[in-house]
Design an enzyme around this catalytic site. Sequence first.
Site, PDB file in Angstrom:
ATOM      1  N   GLY A  36      -6.117 -47.747 -81.117  1.00  0.00           N
ATOM      2  CA  GLY A  36      -5.293 -48.888 -80.689  1.00  0.00           C
ATOM      3  C   GLY A  36      -5.602 -49.250 -79.240  1.00  0.00           C
ATOM      4  O   GLY A  36      -5.917 -50.397 -78.917  1.00  0.00           O
ATOM      5  N   HIS A  37      -5.553 -48.246 -78.373  1.00  0.00           N
ATOM      6  CA  HIS A  37      -5.886 -48.482 -76.967  1.00  0.00           C
ATOM      7  C   HIS A  37      -7.318 -49.011 -76.827  1.00  0.00           C
ATOM      8  O   HIS A  37      -7.585 -49.939 -76.069  1.00  0.00           O
ATOM      9  CB  HIS A  37      -5.804 -47.182 -76.157  1.00  0.00           C
ATOM     10  CG  HIS A  37      -4.446 -46.562 -76.078  1.00  0.00           C
ATOM     11  ND1 HIS A  37      -4.138 -45.385 -76.702  1.00  0.00           N
ATOM     12  CD2 HIS A  37      -3.320 -46.939 -75.421  1.00  0.00           C
ATOM     13  CE1 HIS A  37      -2.876 -45.058 -76.437  1.00  0.00           C
ATOM     14  NE2 HIS A  37      -2.359 -45.985 -75.670  1.00  0.00           N
ATOM     15  N   SER A 188       0.417 -42.776 -79.524  1.00  0.00           N
ATOM     16  CA  SER A 188       0.174 -41.440 -78.958  1.00  0.00           C
ATOM     17  C   SER A 188       1.199 -40.447 -79.496  1.00  0.00           C
ATOM     18  O   SER A 188       0.918 -39.257 -79.603  1.00  0.00           O
ATOM     19  CB  SER A 188       0.261 -41.494 -77.434  1.00  0.00           C
ATOM     20  OG  SER A 188      -0.603 -42.487 -76.941  1.00  0.00           O
TER      21      SER A 188
HETATM   22  P1  AMP Z   1       0.803 -46.838 -74.067  1.00  0.00           P
HETATM   23  O1  AMP Z   1      -0.273 -45.881 -73.665  1.00  0.00           O
HETATM   24  O2  AMP Z   1       1.558 -46.412 -75.269  1.00  0.00           O
HETATM   25  O3  AMP Z   1       1.659 -47.273 -72.911  1.00  0.00           O
HETATM   26  O4  AMP Z   1       0.033 -48.152 -74.544  1.00  0.00           O
HETATM   27  C1  AMP Z   1      -0.846 -48.843 -73.684  1.00  0.00           C
HETATM   28  C2  AMP Z   1      -1.137 -50.197 -74.266  1.00  0.00           C
HETATM   29  O5  AMP Z   1      -1.761 -50.045 -75.542  1.00  0.00           O
HETATM   30  C3  AMP Z   1       0.142 -51.013 -74.493  1.00  0.00           C
HETATM   31  O6  AMP Z   1      -0.113 -52.380 -74.159  1.00  0.00           O
HETATM   32  C4  AMP Z   1       0.385 -50.854 -75.966  1.00  0.00           C
HETATM   33  O7  AMP Z   1       1.099 -51.913 -76.557  1.00  0.00           O
HETATM   34  C5  AMP Z   1      -1.040 -50.791 -76.499  1.00  0.00           C
HETATM   35  N1  AMP Z   1      -1.070 -50.124 -77.790  1.00  0.00           N
HETATM   36  C6  AMP Z   1      -0.649 -48.865 -78.076  1.00  0.00           C
HETATM   37  N2  AMP Z   1      -0.783 -48.628 -79.393  1.00  0.00           N
HETATM   38  C7  AMP Z   1      -1.273 -49.753 -79.944  1.00  0.00           C
HETATM   39  C8  AMP Z   1      -1.611 -50.147 -81.271  1.00  0.00           C
HETATM   40  N3  AMP Z   1      -1.463 -49.320 -82.292  1.00  0.00           N
HETATM   41  N4  AMP Z   1      -2.101 -51.391 -81.468  1.00  0.00           N
HETATM   42  C9  AMP Z   1      -2.233 -52.238 -80.430  1.00  0.00           C
HETATM   43  N5  AMP Z   1      -1.933 -51.937 -79.161  1.00  0.00           N
HETATM   44  C10 AMP Z   1      -1.465 -50.718 -78.923  1.00  0.00           C
END
Ligand code: AMP
Length: 282
Positions: A36-37, A188
Amino acid sequence: MLVINKIEEVKVVVNEWRQKGLSIGFVPTMGALHQGHLTLVKQAVKENDKVIVSVFVNPVQFNNPRDLETYPRTLDADVAMLQEVDCDMVFAPTAKEMYPTAESTSANYDLGGLDEVMEGAYRPGHFQGVVLVVDKLLRITQPYKAYFGKKDYQQLVIIKHMVATLGLPIQIVPVPIVREADGLAMSSRNRRLTEVQRQVAPTIFKSLEWIKTHCQAKTVTELEQAAVKQLETAGFKVDYVSIVDRLSLQTLSPEQKPVHAVVCVAAYLGEVRLIDNMELGS
Ligand code: AMP
């Protein structure tokens, strides 16, 4: 690829890049990276000359100390994954670097009430912490474009609001949710699920799809209540299933049919809190 943990060092490189007229794309993350990231990072690599990814587990946005403590931290693996997708710089500061004093952790942004519903209601102060760190990171990295996943739908709406109200010269680029083959939104936190919980977790996606399929035939209340029941039956403890307007995040009137809406869900499987959402209507 540069790996930097000091703000001043980032600024030096960013200034060099900007002086050369190179466009900068920025992807903020809390690490424990997954596909995703990487989808966000790959899009940023396509659309910009240079890409910076931050890896920082922001203590100020955690309202639950246990969640902060158990949040996965895998910096070496993250750096290796980012190298593979041609990222130019990883910014991985310490908490002390980002928040040198106690006062520097306090935030009081006017988020127009967007931070009071859904996640905001269940995680008091969460979005103030998110906006504080994103504001700081944007000032440090000075991107032309910053990438945010629709996985955190409310966060995306709030960041757009912040950038507009502060007048920051940055384009916020939304990226669609990346899912596992069985529909579970990549996160995560998924790595904290037991094998059995992992089998149950895609029920969230199934309930969202069920709402999307039935949203023209049933009322908002019927849809929300049915989804809560489906999730509880599968073993979730549900915080909310909310069908809201895509821009204002306000709840629709109970008898309304959802058009230009989004359904957002937060629910626990054991100790692990999962969120997901799906856009409805045209
Ligand atoms: P985080 O590390 O959870 O703060 O996520 C960092 C970025 O990655 C944020 O903009 C999230 O929305 C995006 N993100 C996390 N998981 C996904 C996913 N499965 N699909 C799309 N974007 C994601």
